[in-house]
Design an enzyme around this catalytic site. Structure first.
Site, PDB file in Angstrom:
ATOM      1  N   TYR A 143       0.760  -1.117  -0.080  1.00 23.74           N
ATOM      2  CA  TYR A 143       0.092   0.066  -0.046  1.00 23.74           C
ATOM      3  C   TYR A 143       0.861   1.223   0.126  1.00 23.74           C
ATOM      4  O   TYR A 143       0.543   2.377  -0.562  1.00 23.74           O
ATOM      5  CB  TYR A 143      -0.845   0.032   1.226  1.00 23.74           C
ATOM      6  CG  TYR A 143      -2.193  -0.655   1.007  1.00 23.74           C
ATOM      7  CD1 TYR A 143      -2.218  -2.181   0.723  1.00 23.74           C
ATOM      8  CD2 TYR A 143      -3.660  -0.030   1.363  1.00 23.74           C
ATOM      9  CE1 TYR A 143      -3.343  -2.880   0.799  1.00 23.74           C
ATOM     10  CE2 TYR A 143      -4.578  -0.678   1.245  1.00 23.74           C
ATOM     11  CZ  TYR A 143      -4.614  -2.237   0.989  1.00 23.74           C
ATOM     12  OH  TYR A 143      -5.737  -2.861   0.901  1.00 23.74           O
ATOM     13  N   LYS A 194       3.793 -15.178   1.859  1.00 23.43           N
ATOM     14  CA  LYS A 194       4.029 -15.864   0.775  1.00 23.43           C
ATOM     15  C   LYS A 194       5.471 -15.985   0.479  1.00 23.43           C
ATOM     16  O   LYS A 194       6.153 -15.725  -0.511  1.00 23.43           O
ATOM     17  CB  LYS A 194       3.421 -14.930  -0.644  1.00 23.43           C
ATOM     18  CG  LYS A 194       3.432 -15.476  -1.789  1.00 23.43           C
ATOM     19  CD  LYS A 194       2.230 -16.681  -2.160  1.00 23.43           C
ATOM     20  CE  LYS A 194       2.490 -17.274  -3.410  1.00 23.43           C
ATOM     21  NZ  LYS A 194       1.389 -18.450  -3.660  1.00 23.43           N
ATOM     22  N   ASP A 226      -2.381 -18.089   0.128  1.00 22.02           N
ATOM     23  CA  ASP A 226      -3.271 -18.974  -0.854  1.00 22.02           C
ATOM     24  C   ASP A 226      -3.803 -20.057   0.059  1.00 22.02           C
ATOM     25  O   ASP A 226      -5.329 -20.156   0.263  1.00 22.02           O
ATOM     26  CB  ASP A 226      -2.773 -19.338  -2.160  1.00 22.02           C
ATOM     27  CG  ASP A 226      -1.338 -20.036  -2.063  1.00 22.02           C
ATOM     28  OD1 ASP A 226      -0.661 -19.991  -0.964  1.00 22.02           O
ATOM     29  OD2 ASP A 226      -0.931 -20.637  -2.804  1.00 22.02           O
ATOM     30  N   ASP A 250      -5.951  -7.242   4.208  1.00 21.00           N
ATOM     31  CA  ASP A 250      -7.271  -6.617   3.871  1.00 21.00           C
ATOM     32  C   ASP A 250      -8.090  -7.858   3.238  1.00 21.00           C
ATOM     33  O   ASP A 250      -9.381  -7.943   3.577  1.00 21.00           O
ATOM     34  CB  ASP A 250      -6.935  -5.683   2.740  1.00 21.00           C
ATOM     35  CG  ASP A 250      -8.039  -5.099   1.822  1.00 21.00           C
ATOM     36  OD1 ASP A 250      -9.099  -4.594   2.939  1.00 21.00           O
ATOM     37  OD2 ASP A 250      -8.058  -4.993   0.553  1.00 21.00           O
ATOM     38  N   ASP A 254     -11.948  -9.561   5.052  1.00 24.17           N
ATOM     39  CA  ASP A 254     -13.140  -9.712   4.235  1.00 24.17           C
ATOM     40  C   ASP A 254     -13.535 -11.199   4.350  1.00 24.17           C
ATOM     41  O   ASP A 254     -14.853 -11.531   4.440  1.00 24.17           O
ATOM     42  CB  ASP A 254     -13.107  -9.354   2.975  1.00 24.17           C
ATOM     43  CG  ASP A 254     -13.453  -7.825   2.863  1.00 24.17           C
ATOM     44  OD1 ASP A 254     -13.219  -7.048   3.675  1.00 24.17           O
ATOM     45  OD2 ASP A 254     -14.130  -7.403   1.841  1.00 24.17           O
TER      46      ASP A 254
HETATM   47  C1  IPM Z   1     -10.469  -1.499   4.458  1.00 23.76           C
HETATM   48  C2  IPM Z   1     -10.606  -0.902   2.806  1.00 23.76           C
HETATM   49  C3  IPM Z   1      -9.293   0.046   2.609  1.00 23.76           C
HETATM   50  C4  IPM Z   1      -8.058  -0.719   2.630  1.00 23.76           C
HETATM   51  C5  IPM Z   1      -9.309   0.767   1.365  1.00 23.76           C
HETATM   52  C6  IPM Z   1     -10.682   1.506   1.085  1.00 23.76           C
HETATM   53  C7  IPM Z   1      -8.168   1.878   1.140  1.00 23.76           C
HETATM   54  O1  IPM Z   1     -10.707  -1.837   1.988  1.00 23.76           O
HETATM   55  O2  IPM Z   1     -10.413  -0.705   5.250  1.00 23.76           O
HETATM   56  O3  IPM Z   1     -10.291  -2.891   4.535  1.00 23.76           O
HETATM   57  O4  IPM Z   1      -7.800  -1.294   1.648  1.00 23.76           O
HETATM   58  O5  IPM Z   1      -7.398  -0.850   3.660  1.00 23.76           O
HETATM   59 MN    MN Z   2     -10.932  -4.066   2.830  1.00 28.98          MN
END
Ligand code: IPM
Ligand code: MN
Ligand code: NAD
Length: 362
Positions: A143, A194, A226, A250, A254
């Site tokens: 990032y 990785k 992975d 990230d 999710d």
């Molecule tokens: C998160 C989001 C952010 C990230 C984006 C919107 C910059 O996906 O907070 O998980 O990738 O960190």
């Molecule tokens: Mn995110």
């Protein structure tokens, strides 16, 4: 004696203002009950800041955040700003505030609540009892690594570049947070990397192994990212604490969110050294349901609970909020994202209203 805190609110975009509204009311109610006074100030970030000030992170927002005890952020982003140049995108504002506050450690708990077991897309026996803490590095890795950008070569061909880089000190400080987090949990830490392909991951793994000498009570294991993605879905109960870099964290958080039924339930805490922490849901601004009173405000409300626990050291107030959330779920109230048969369908505001009723003991 009344404890007083100055809190900067960053409602941002999309569903952000809707879920922030509910959360502020919850905080005010709990504050009264626990003798805590919150002095809120609202600042601009993301698309809202672009529209008002022309930039996604106005300097006055950073100043306000730096002066406060904690920052509560909802979400940023939306279709309207998707085609702006990178430096003017809402996401750049979010990365900017994380960097400005030095928030290198992002704690993302994924806990399955018994009330929501049917909301998960996975089988009950797979998700029952899942309790994972993802420790995501937040101010380094791909990032932020240099060089980055879209460059044009001598032949005129464009080349997009991002750099995944970690220094030893960046790895060590997130490793320390992760080992200490694991110590307070089941003392099992899985480092996800990785290292079979990436040099940056090899250094990450080497440092984790070195650091583990200082934490003999924590069992350290390693997993390639992975495989980790697969294992999270195959057998999530094998995980206790996960530590990983910015991008992998990230994505995996999710995935972990879906074990719990909905990303609309997942809070997070972003912490640094000696600066205010920032507390935000894992989800985004959900532009597909923004302005329709459909958003689940619970991830935001639980982020406020994390703020009380990790940022302000007010565990009693945090517990009150967490218990109220469990109670409204027990009572059968559900927003669309966690809806199941026989439950009571509510919108964002209504969910807030029942939360307040439960808190006030009605
Ligand atoms: C998160 C989001 C952010 C990230 C984006 C919107 C910059 O996906 O907070 O998980 O990738 O960190
Ligand atoms: Mn995110
Ligand atoms: P998203 O998390 O906003 O939405 C993904 C899906 O989950 C959508 O279908 C959405 O309706 C649903 N959802 C998310 N939160 C919900 C909630 N509280 N209640 C009910 N449903 C919910 O991710 P996306 O669609 O990939 O991104 C949308 C925008 O948000 C983009 O601009 C992205 O950059 C931004 N984003 C911001 C953050 C943040 O502010 N921390 C995090 C992720 C994405």
């Amino acid at each position: 004696m009344t404890n007083q805190y100055s809190i900067t609110l960053l409602p941002g975009d999309g569903i952000g203002p809707e879920i922030m509204d509910v959360t502020v009311k919850v905080l005010e109610t709990v504050g009264k009950q626990c003798d805590i006074k919150f002095n809120f100030q609202t600042a601009l970030i993301g698309g809202a800041a672009i529209d008002a000030k022309g930039v996604p992170l106005p300097p006055e927002t950073v100043e306000t955040c730096l002066k406060s005890d904690s920052v509560l952020l909802a979400a940023i982003g939306g279709y309207k700003w998707d085609n702006l140049p990178r430096e003017l995108r809402p996401e750049t504002g979010l990365l900017g505030i994380r960097a400005a506050l030095g928030l290198f450690a992002n704690l993302r708990p994924a806990t399955i609540l018994p009330q929501l077991i049917d909301a998960s897309s996975l089988k009950k026996e797979v998700v029952e009892g899942v309790d994972i803490m993802v420790v995501r590095e937040l101010t380094g890795g791909i990032y932020f690594g240099q060089p980055k950008g879209i460059f044009t070569s001598e032949t005129g061909e464009q080349r997009g570049v991002n750099t995944m880089a970690y220094t030893v000190s960046e790895i060590d400080r997130i490793a320390r947070v992760a080992f200490e987090t694991a110590q307070k949990r089941q003392k099992r830490l899985c480092s996800v990397d990785k290292a079979n392909v990436l040099d940056v991951s090899q250094l990450w793994r080497d440092r984790l192994i070195k650091m583990s000498e200082e934490y003999p009570d924590v069992e350290l294991t390693h997993m390639y990212v992975d495989n980790a993605a697969m294992q999270l879905v195959r057998n999530p109960k094998q995980f206790d604490t996960i530590v990983t870099g910015n991008l992998f964290g990230d994505i995996l958080s999710d995935a972990a969110a879906m074990l719990t039924g909905s990303i609309g339930m997942l809070p997070s805490a972003s912490l640094g050294a000696n600066r205010p922490g920032l507390f935000e849901p894992v989800h985004g601004s959900a532009p597909d349901i923004a302005g329709q009173d459909k958003a689940n405000p619970l991830a935001q409300v639980l982020s406020a609970a994390m703020m009380l626990r990790y940022g302000l050291n007010e565990p009693e107030a945090a517990t009150k909020i967490e218990e109220a959330v469990l109670k409204v779920l027990d009572l059968g109230y559900r927003t669309g994202d966690i809806m199941s048969e026989g439950a009571k369908a509510v919108g964002c505001q209504e969910m807030g209203k029942v939360l307040l009723e439960v808190l006030e003991g009605n």
